[in-house]
Design a protein around this motif. Structure first.
Motif, short mmCIF file in Angstrom:
data_model
loop_
_atom_site.label_atom_id
_atom_site.label_comp_id
_atom_site.label_asym_id
_atom_site.label_seq_id
_atom_site.Cartn_x
_atom_site.Cartn_y
_atom_site.Cartn_z
N MET A 19 -5.62 -19.15 -9.03
CA MET A 19 -5.91 -17.84 -9.61
C MET A 19 -6.56 -16.92 -8.59
SD MET A 19 -7.19 -18.60 -13.52
CE MET A 19 -7.64 -16.88 -13.71
N LYS A 20 -7.52 -17.42 -7.83
CA LYS A 20 -8.18 -16.60 -6.80
C LYS A 20 -7.17 -16.11 -5.77
CE LYS A 20 -12.93 -18.37 -6.84
NZ LYS A 20 -13.98 -19.05 -6.04
N LYS A 21 -6.26 -16.99 -5.38
CA LYS A 21 -5.27 -16.61 -4.39
C LYS A 21 -4.37 -15.50 -4.91
CE LYS A 21 -1.51 -18.53 -1.58
NZ LYS A 21 -0.72 -19.76 -1.26
N GLU A 22 -3.93 -15.60 -6.17
CA GLU A 22 -3.03 -14.59 -6.73
C GLU A 22 -3.77 -13.27 -6.96
OE1 GLU A 22 -1.18 -16.21 -10.19
OE2 GLU A 22 0.05 -17.63 -9.05
N ILE A 23 -5.03 -13.35 -7.42
CA ILE A 23 -5.81 -12.12 -7.64
C ILE A 23 -6.03 -11.39 -6.31
CG2 ILE A 23 -8.09 -11.25 -8.29
CD1 ILE A 23 -8.14 -13.46 -10.44
N GLN A 24 -6.41 -12.12 -5.28
CA GLN A 24 -6.65 -11.51 -3.97
C GLN A 24 -5.36 -10.94 -3.37
OE1 GLN A 24 -9.90 -11.42 -2.20
NE2 GLN A 24 -8.65 -9.80 -1.25
N SER A 25 -4.27 -11.68 -3.52
CA SER A 25 -2.99 -11.24 -2.95
C SER A 25 -2.52 -9.94 -3.59
CB SER A 25 -1.93 -12.33 -3.13
OG SER A 25 -0.67 -11.87 -2.69
N THR A 26 -2.61 -9.84 -4.91
CA THR A 26 -2.18 -8.62 -5.59
C THR A 26 -3.09 -7.45 -5.23
OG1 THR A 26 -1.19 -9.82 -7.43
CG2 THR A 26 -1.85 -7.55 -7.86
N PHE A 27 -4.39 -7.70 -5.11
CA PHE A 27 -5.33 -6.66 -4.69
C PHE A 27 -4.94 -6.12 -3.31
CE2 PHE A 27 -9.19 -5.34 -2.46
CZ PHE A 27 -9.72 -4.42 -3.35
N ASP A 28 -4.66 -7.02 -2.37
CA ASP A 28 -4.29 -6.62 -1.01
C ASP A 28 -2.95 -5.87 -1.00
OD1 ASP A 28 -6.58 -7.83 -0.09
OD2 ASP A 28 -5.58 -9.72 0.43
N LYS A 29 -1.99 -6.33 -1.79
CA LYS A 29 -0.70 -5.64 -1.87
C LYS A 29 -0.87 -4.24 -2.44
CE LYS A 29 2.17 -8.78 -0.32
NZ LYS A 29 3.03 -8.55 0.88
N GLY A 30 -1.79 -4.10 -3.38
CA GLY A 30 -2.05 -2.78 -3.93
C GLY A 30 -2.62 -1.84 -2.88
N LEU A 31 -3.55 -2.35 -2.05
CA LEU A 31 -4.12 -1.50 -1.00
C LEU A 31 -3.07 -1.07 0.02
CD1 LEU A 31 -7.60 -3.14 -0.25
CD2 LEU A 31 -7.02 -1.30 -1.85
N GLU A 32 -2.05 -1.89 0.21
CA GLU A 32 -0.98 -1.53 1.15
C GLU A 32 -0.22 -0.29 0.69
OE1 GLU A 32 1.58 -4.85 1.89
OE2 GLU A 32 -0.05 -6.13 2.62
N ILE A 33 -0.17 -0.04 -0.62
CA ILE A 33 0.48 1.17 -1.12
C ILE A 33 -0.58 2.19 -1.57
CG2 ILE A 33 2.59 -0.03 -1.80
CD1 ILE A 33 1.60 0.10 -4.72
#
Length: 384
Positions: free
Chosen positions: A315-329
């Protein structure tokens, strides 16, 4: 005298009858056509309007009668404005079109990128017959193809994800559908990032009568902030977003031991809280989640601590990954800034207002409390 009273009462009754509304202007239901979904595209500086119309014979039947499948009718028209396109549609219609049964609106990606969304929705919101609680979607698929798809067993398109997405979401809470009025509210909020689900097609999962059956599904989300289109996250990129949704009811999660899957659970987010601090000009967000899980399938005999640790890790990995992908856009896909905007407005004005989220916000500590509440019909085999 008695005759005179009767005469007066009769005249009064006739006068009152003349004031009653009559039915001389009624129109039989079969002589009106009912738009059920609207599609909006934008090409060559013109709006392209799609109107899906259904025959009510696809929806109901009398007892003892079989349901006769009626063809779906799709109208298409172009215009410099949406109203122009609507009246171009009227020029060739054979019966009056009634818009009060519109259940969903689909925007192409080109329309979302090139035109301010308030301009897109203005005509829809002004027209009195169209309700506010219509489902809103974006798409990169052909609108004509989407509007021509029907669910299994010849059922009405009213039972599809296009018009009735909540039943599917309750069973698998991956991408949450949204009403038009709710999306517009998020779109206008200075502290929020508005997400619009992407409607796409699935050509490989289902067959009906031995033939491939193409069906609709939600494949990602488009994001907007301060009336600007920010970008899209695909299904895998946005998978962490579902954990920060209190209405998330059922999401599967498979844990592994090495390369082998050992267990699949169905998770339900019970609650989550967001706290923030400011450090070196950045707003840092700490998350605390409470998650309940039901063991749906168990392949190996594993310990309770192993299950909890693997759930938390994934869960931590998926939450962090989506947060980072959001910052990319340049998008705050979790709407973490909204909590600051509402409850710490001074901090929002100082550090967040008008600034790109990739330079102002960070994800800090993620605390996850996992409670395994059920192991299904069979006794749990895990070692305690």
């Amino acid at each position: 005298m008695k005759v005179w009273k009767i005469y007066v009462k009769l005249q009064l009754a006739i006068f009152l009858l003349l004031l009653l509304a009559g039915c001389w202007d009624h129109r039989e239901i079969t002589f009106s056509k009912y738009a059920t979904s609207i599609g909006i595209d934008y090409k060559e500086d013109e709006y392209i309007l799609y109107a899906q119309m259904l025959n009510f014979g696809n929806i109901g039947k009398l007892e003892g009668q079989s349901l006769e499948k009626k063809p779906i009718v799709i109208g298409t028209a172009r215009g410099k404005t949406l109203t122009d396109a609507v009246f171009m549609l009227y020029r060739s219609e054979q019966f009056p079109v009634f818009w009060g049964h519109v259940t969903s609106v689909v925007f192409t990606k080109e329309a979302l990128q090139r035109v301010n969304f308030l301009e897109l929705s203005d005509s829809l919101s002004r027209y009195y017959a169209i309700r506010y609680n219509v489902w809103a979607y974006g798409t990169e698929s052909s609108i004509e193809e989407l509007f021509n798809l029907s669910p299994f067993f010849g059922m009405s398109p009213f039972e599809s994800i296009l018009m009735s997405p909540l039943d599917t979401y309750r069973q698998y809470s991956d991408i949450r559908p949204i009403y038009m009025f709710r999306f517009i509210a998020n779109y206008l909020e200075p502290g929020r990032t508005a997400g619009l689900p992407q409607l796409t097609t699935n050509r490989t999962t289902w067959m009906e009568g031995g033939k491939e059956s193409t069906q609709m599904m939600l494949g990602g989300e488009y994001f907007f902030h301060e009336s600007q289109y920010k970008g899209k996250l695909g299904y895998e990129e946005g998978c962490g977003k579902r954990y920060l949704d209190k209405k998330m009811n059922r999401v599967p999660l498979t844990i592994y031991q090495g390369q082998e899957p050992v267990m699949t659970l169905v998770l339900h987010v019970q609650d989550y809280k967001v706290n923030h601090t400011v450090k070196n000009g950045n707003v840092i967000y700490d998350l605390k989640l409470t998650v309940k899980g039901l063991i749906d399938e168990m392949g190996e005999n594993v310990t309770h601590s192993f299950i909890k640790n693997e759930i938390i890790k994934k869960m931590k990995k998926e939450i962090q990954s989506t947060f980072d992908k959001g910052l990319e856009i340049s998008a705050d896909v979790y709407n973490l800034n909204d909590t600051v905007y509402r409850y710490d407005h001074k901090t929002w004005q100082t550090y967040l207002k008008g600034k790109p989220p990739e330079t102002t916000m960070q994800l800090g500590k993620i605390d996850i409390d996992v409670v395994i509440i059920n192991s299904g019909k069979y006794k749990n085999r895990k070692n305690e």
